[in-house]
Design a protein around this motif. Structure first.
Motif: not given
Length: 608
Positions: A298, A313, A471, A305, A378-379, A478, A375-376, A473, A309, A381
């Motif tokens: 990230g 995480h 965002l 982002l 986000m990374v 997702h 969080s995973k 999630p 992220g 994405d």
């Protein structure tokens, strides 16, 4: 508020550490918990800005710098530290263990709340020393592992210092040159294989890479974390690698392609080696490497982002990985065994340990409803929508590497749960004590709360306001992605279980190669240096005795140097001039002449 802006929060923890020897065990642990909760309160209330400064060696050290990054780090370091102290109390650790635990946590908090590289390096080294002693306290196998840990962090700290020094030389010797100014570490650019590389950034990256457990620099982690007391492992799971992730952001605030791909490689490598482990804490240690890989990916992506992220995480990882080490510690304390194949199925005889493990496992694997899923995602994405891959690679290479790491994570925790709670003959086990149930329950609640009420996490994340996209999630895409990754992990476990996983007991890591190379190479080098020294020493001694002999009887030495047909004539001259060298001058005159020549040489040297 003004008072908070001048208070370095690490001092709260270090002051508590100093009080530990004079307090009772119960009161000392209570003071430790309060001091760390005080760090959380400080982080929530303190305004952004620069705190006190101090001049050292001509450089201005910023002893406190508060922004969104330091605030997040202080909240999670303080909050989880309080849980770790409470867990240690219920694991019956003594006051000395607590004192060194706080001595490790204090400089860790310092490292992530100061505002320049020199101050960070001070905390970095003190943290390494304190954590080494903390490991050694457990004795036994932890002693040797602690030495290896110390060597690794000594090398890493030296590399980071080298990078900072090159950066300083490049930036110029200004008192504020080492301040965090948003540009990262640069300087001494050179072309390597057609690519411009900063030597300062390379050295700093390698030094930070040791503490993040980058592939090839990582074996200190799975070797050390399973060795000490289980309560020590809970502390270790939080601070060293996460401080390094923070430092990686400060060194590369605009991202770095190599850092992103190294992170993705760590995600795969750590998960793969975790699959090979039977030792519970060694399995979890490899997963620290794997999950830190997501954080570095990230940060390496470099977008808002990606950075948000990566730090989300980091925050979530401390909660669920600490919880998993707590659950493993409960099993070890009750069973007195470390390896999954050494005991039968605990099943429902330890429902508290099982519940804590399940929450941690569902969080780390990224199951919806738990914090790792947020969080995973986000990374991933950031890798999917915003990462620009080098021209030689497909645009989605990084994303697919993260997918593979995620599938490996699912498979390895299916393995952990299966072998610990289902495989073998059912056994009776005393479950977690009430204290561990309460402490683990609080951490588990955090994993669930931040998985459901993710807005609470978003409220303290750095860079989240600059993401520039909505965002969601829990969108359908997702959720489907999570189902696909879980299914992939289940398939991998089912396919590999009998032919591979049942028989693997650790695997062969890179230390099997470079440890012997380092040992025998160092021994050969030291032997070669020692042999050379002995030869030089012998030559010097022989020369010295030869000079002594010459001074005692110079005529014999002169005679030996003369041609054969001159020696008889020389002997005759020596007999005619007793007490002399046989030359034209006596010894006294020779000294006068030598002194004059020396003075002449010195005079010429001064005036030329």
């Amino acid at each position: 508020m003004e008072a908070l802006s001048s208070l370095q929060p690490a001092l709260l923890v270090l002051f508590a550490a100093l009080l530990v020897p004079v307090l009772s065990r119960r009161l000392a642990h209570a003071v430790g918990v309060v001091s760390l909760l005080g760090v959380v309160v400080w982080a929530v209330l303190v305004p952004d800005g620069i705190g006190p400064t101090y001049t050292f060696m001509g450089f201005e050290l910023i002893l406190l710098s508060v922004d969104d990054f330091t605030r997040l780090m202080a909240i999670i370091f303080g909050g989880f530290g309080a849980a770790a102290v409470a867990y240690a109390y219920y694991a019956d650790t003594d006051r000395r263990h607590l004192m060194w635990g706080l001595a490790y946590v204090g400089p860790s908090i310092w490292t992530v709340t100061v505002g320049d590289w020199l101050a960070l390096l001070i905390g970095w080294e003190v943290m390494a020393i304190a954590s080494t002693v903390f490991v050694w306290l457990s004795g036994g196998a932890a002693i040797r592992a602690g030495y290896r840990y110390a060597i690794a962090h000594g090398i890493g700290g030296s590399l980071l210092l080298g990078g900072v020094v090159l950066y300083l030389v490049s930036a110029g010797a200004d008192p504020t040159a080492l301040h965090f100014d948003g540009t990262g570490i640069t300087g001494f650019e050179t072309a390597i294989a057609g690519t411009t590389v900063s030597l300062a950034a390379l050295l700093a990256g390698l030094g930070i890479g040791v503490n993040t457990a980058m592939v090839g620099l990582h074996t200190w982690l799975p070797d050390t974390y399973p060795r000490p007391n289980v309560a020590t492992s809970v502390f270790l799971a939080c601070y060293t690698t996460k401080s390094a992730v923070y430092a990686a952001y400060r060194a590369f605030p605009d991202g770095n392609v190599l850092l992103a791909f190294m992170g993705a490689s760590m995600a795969i490598y750590g998960a793969s080696y975790a699959l090979a482990q039977k030792d519970m804490r060694r399995l979890l240690s490899y997963h620290i490497q794997s999950q830190v890989g997501f954080m570095l990916a990230g940060i390496g992506i470099g977008t808002s982002l990606g950075i948000a992220g990566g730090f989300a995480h980091l925050f979530n990882h401390i909660l669920y990985k600490g919880l998993l080490f707590m659950a493993a510690g409960i099993l070890i304390l009750q069973l007195r065994k470390e390896k999954l194949n050494e005991f039968g199925a605990i099943g429902t005889s330890a429902p508290i340990a099982l519940g804590l493990f399940l929450v941690g496992a569902l969080s780390i694997t990224g199951v919806p409803g738990f914090n790792g899923f947020i969080s995973k995602g986000m990374v991933m994405d950031a890798a999917d929508y915003q990462f620009v891959a080098p021209g030689a690679l497909p645009a989605d290479t990084l994303l697919w590497m993260l997918y593979v790491g995620s599938v490996g994570t699912f498979a390895s925790f299916i393995k952990f749960g299966y072998y610990a709670f289902l495989d073998g003959e059912p056994i009776e086990s005393t479950d977690a004590n009430l204290g561990h149930a309460l402490v683990g329950g609080v951490v588990a609640a955090g994993c669930i709360v931040y998985g459901v009420y993710y807005q609470g996490l978003f409220a303290i994340l750095p860079e989240i306001g600059n993401v520039g996209m909505e965002l969601d999630p829990y969108s359908t895409s997702h959720l489907l992605k999570a189902v696909g990754l879980a299914a992939g992990g289940l398939v991998v476990f089912a396919v590999l279980k009998r032919p591979v996983l049942d028989s693997l007991h650790g695997g062969t890591d890179v230390d099997r190669i470079y440890d012997p190379v380092a040992f025998f190479g160092t021994r050969s080098l030291s032997g070669g240096i020692g042999g050379l020294y002995n030869r030089v020493d012998d030559a010097v001694v022989r020369t010295g005795w030869s000079l002594v002999g010459t001074a005692h009887d110079p005529s014999r030495r002169i005679r030996a140097l003369l041609p054969e047909h001159w020696r008889e004539r020389y002997d005759q001259r020596v007999e005619r001039t007793p007490g002399k060298t046989g030359g034209k001058l006596g010894i006294g005159h020779t000294i006068y002449v030598a002194t004059g020549v020396l003075m002449l040489a010195l005079g010429l040297a001064l005036f030329i």
